[in-house]
Design a protein around this motif. Sequence first.
Motif, PDB file in Angstrom:
ATOM      1  N   ILE A  14       0.830  -1.219   0.000  1.00  0.00           N
ATOM      2  CA  ILE A  14       0.000   0.000   0.000  1.00  0.00           C
ATOM      3  C   ILE A  14       0.865   1.270   0.000  1.00  0.00           C
ATOM      4  O   ILE A  14       0.700   2.122  -0.879  1.00  0.00           O
ATOM      5  CB  ILE A  14      -1.003  -0.020   1.168  1.00  0.00           C
ATOM      6  CG1 ILE A  14      -1.995  -1.174   0.977  1.00  0.00           C
ATOM      7  CG2 ILE A  14      -1.753   1.303   1.248  1.00  0.00           C
ATOM      8  CD1 ILE A  14      -2.911  -1.408   2.143  1.00  0.00           C
TER       9      ILE A  14
ATOM     10  N   ASP B  19       3.580   3.939   8.197  1.00  0.00           N
ATOM     11  CA  ASP B  19       3.009   2.671   7.729  1.00  0.00           C
ATOM     12  C   ASP B  19       3.131   1.584   8.792  1.00  0.00           C
ATOM     13  O   ASP B  19       4.239   1.232   9.211  1.00  0.00           O
ATOM     14  CB  ASP B  19       3.724   2.220   6.458  1.00  0.00           C
ATOM     15  CG  ASP B  19       3.211   0.853   6.008  1.00  0.00           C
ATOM     16  OD1 ASP B  19       1.987   0.654   6.058  1.00  0.00           O
ATOM     17  OD2 ASP B  19       4.034  -0.006   5.651  1.00  0.00           O
TER      18      ASP B  19
ATOM     19  N   THR C 194       1.360  -1.390   8.259  1.00  0.00           N
ATOM     20  CA  THR C 194       0.729  -2.561   7.637  1.00  0.00           C
ATOM     21  C   THR C 194       1.687  -3.748   7.540  1.00  0.00           C
ATOM     22  O   THR C 194       1.255  -4.861   7.281  1.00  0.00           O
ATOM     23  CB  THR C 194       0.218  -2.241   6.216  1.00  0.00           C
ATOM     24  OG1 THR C 194       1.333  -1.852   5.399  1.00  0.00           O
ATOM     25  CG2 THR C 194      -0.822  -1.133   6.233  1.00  0.00           C
TER      26      THR C 194
ATOM     27  N   TYR D 269      -3.798  -2.161   8.702  1.00  0.00           N
ATOM     28  CA  TYR D 269      -4.754  -3.130   8.161  1.00  0.00           C
ATOM     29  C   TYR D 269      -5.908  -3.313   9.145  1.00  0.00           C
ATOM     30  O   TYR D 269      -5.698  -3.383  10.353  1.00  0.00           O
ATOM     31  CB  TYR D 269      -4.098  -4.493   7.943  1.00  0.00           C
ATOM     32  CG  TYR D 269      -3.372  -4.641   6.628  1.00  0.00           C
ATOM     33  CD1 TYR D 269      -3.931  -4.193   5.435  1.00  0.00           C
ATOM     34  CD2 TYR D 269      -2.128  -5.261   6.570  1.00  0.00           C
ATOM     35  CE1 TYR D 269      -3.263  -4.336   4.233  1.00  0.00           C
ATOM     36  CE2 TYR D 269      -1.458  -5.412   5.366  1.00  0.00           C
ATOM     37  CZ  TYR D 269      -2.030  -4.945   4.199  1.00  0.00           C
ATOM     38  OH  TYR D 269      -1.378  -5.091   3.010  1.00  0.00           O
TER      39      TYR D 269
ATOM     40  N   PRO E  40      -5.474  -5.395   0.389  1.00  0.00           N
ATOM     41  CA  PRO E  40      -5.749  -5.332  -1.045  1.00  0.00           C
ATOM     42  C   PRO E  40      -5.825  -6.714  -1.678  1.00  0.00           C
ATOM     43  O   PRO E  40      -5.322  -7.699  -1.125  1.00  0.00           O
ATOM     44  CB  PRO E  40      -4.573  -4.551  -1.604  1.00  0.00           C
ATOM     45  CG  PRO E  40      -3.639  -4.307  -0.502  1.00  0.00           C
ATOM     46  CD  PRO E  40      -4.184  -4.864   0.761  1.00  0.00           C
TER      47      PRO E  40
ATOM     48  N   VAL F 204      -4.771  -2.756  -5.101  1.00  0.00           N
ATOM     49  CA  VAL F 204      -3.999  -1.809  -4.288  1.00  0.00           C
ATOM     50  C   VAL F 204      -3.974  -0.423  -4.937  1.00  0.00           C
ATOM     51  O   VAL F 204      -3.948   0.601  -4.237  1.00  0.00           O
ATOM     52  CB  VAL F 204      -2.573  -2.360  -4.029  1.00  0.00           C
ATOM     53  CG1 VAL F 204      -1.731  -2.393  -5.313  1.00  0.00           C
ATOM     54  CG2 VAL F 204      -1.870  -1.539  -2.967  1.00  0.00           C
TER      55      VAL F 204
ATOM     56  N   ILE G 245      -6.910   1.541  -3.739  1.00  0.00           N
ATOM     57  CA  ILE G 245      -6.731   1.989  -2.348  1.00  0.00           C
ATOM     58  C   ILE G 245      -5.801   3.199  -2.322  1.00  0.00           C
ATOM     59  O   ILE G 245      -6.077   4.216  -1.672  1.00  0.00           O
ATOM     60  CB  ILE G 245      -6.175   0.836  -1.483  1.00  0.00           C
ATOM     61  CG1 ILE G 245      -7.216  -0.282  -1.376  1.00  0.00           C
ATOM     62  CG2 ILE G 245      -5.767   1.333  -0.104  1.00  0.00           C
ATOM     63  CD1 ILE G 245      -6.700  -1.565  -0.754  1.00  0.00           C
ATOM     64  N   ALA G 246      -4.698   3.081  -3.054  1.00  0.00           N
ATOM     65  CA  ALA G 246      -3.723   4.190  -3.094  1.00  0.00           C
ATOM     66  C   ALA G 246      -4.359   5.454  -3.674  1.00  0.00           C
ATOM     67  O   ALA G 246      -4.047   6.575  -3.241  1.00  0.00           O
ATOM     68  CB  ALA G 246      -2.509   3.768  -3.915  1.00  0.00           C
TER      69      ALA G 246
END
Lengths: 223, 250
Positions: A12, A62, A64, A115, A161, A189, A192-193
């Motif tokens: 991501i 981040d 995730t 997440y 994703p 993904v 999402i981005a």
Amino acid sequence: MSDLFINSNGIIPQSLLERLQAAGRECHVLELPEHTDGAAIVRQHFEQLSNEGRYYHNIYLDLTGGFNELAEFTADAVTAMQRLELRLTEVLKALKYGSQHLARADGGRIWVLCYDHSVNYSVASPSNPITNNAVIAAVQSIAKEVARFDVSVNVFLIHPPKESVTNDSWKQAKQSLKVYGMKYKPQPVQHIAELLQMYAGLKNLTTTGGIIPVGSGIAAGNI
Amino acid sequence: MKTIIVTGGTRGIGRAIVDMLVAKFKQNVPAVAQTRLVVTYRSGVAQADALAAELKDLGIDADIQQMDLADLSSVTAFVQHVTQTYGKADALINNAGMTNDGSFLAMADADVASLIHTNLNGTIALTEQMVPLLQQAGCSSVIFMASAAGVYGKEGQVPYATTKGGIIGYSQLLARRYGRQRMYINAVAPGFIATDMVTALDPAMFEHTLNNASIGSMGTPADVANVVHSLLTPGYIQATTIKVDGGHLR
């Protein structure tokens, strides 16, 4: 003005980074290797920039990658506990240094990427309920303190994703994904981005202390 | 005989939980003889001694133990004591904790780290070590004292809110691991409660908070204790955080 990614190895942040760079945005990356004093790296980085009179506008933190509390606590609770303590301490310090950095400038935005831990009920994906709930409470609290400096702090709670889970897993989870919420639709993904980029690009951001669910159907952040 | 453990049970909300349990035992006289209380304290020896004497006078089987969540060897020693003395635990009420309040941006890193170490790591360490004893009981309850700050955040309490949010997350994680073993795991999130720390404050400092709750007044430690008591009975409430906040912003 430019953007900083604190850790960018996940798909991501990587995808978001590529999109921002393709749009002409100057982006920097600060990787915090495990077993190092990551908070010290963050602090030194911000101190150096402040001394040079340079400031970021968006800071992405981040979370995730690299941890799966549910799996790790089940396998070895003692080791997991030690990792968790280090990680959360590092996250809080990074949020503090990041807020201080932006407060010295004309404000800015901090985005934490997590997440959604509830998806793990249906498909194999990282489940970090401790970190997520802790970070959500931290962000809600910090946002109230730094709003006066025009610093906004928000969390994206993201369904994994499409690319991070095998297709078979989605099919096997077809029934459970219908429970209560609408059927989960795996999102590429890139999509999402795109959403994250849209938020970051807003000239007037009216959200702070927000938990922004990214995914279809039920997200833990909505329960 | 049932064994109920209350950490940080000699003052504040913890003490209210102990008082409520004692009152319930007395209402149901056989329960007095069928339940023992294990209560921990960190440093208040005088309060601990007073509680021990009080419970003894009431005929309650009580065991008051010193334990410091910040010291993992102390946590381990406590669990060893419970293991060797009782061999099981029917309920663990994780109430003990601390706070370091103030502006987050000005807060010393050491104060941030100590809160995570004590409130979150210490509570998790205790609970993880207690799991075999809870499993031994066959059916057990684990209740975590979270906070409204951990649910919706609180200015001036960033690290504290973080640890309480983490506790809520840990209750969910623990329920994922042991929910099918008749272990009932939940959290309680008190809002503005009239403990001795709060009642000493100038009302001007908290009136705005009370005005944001639909009830419009402070809760009492007994209000929290009653919710804790209700969660000691096995049921369909699991991995939930019950807010005891007078309807804050609702």
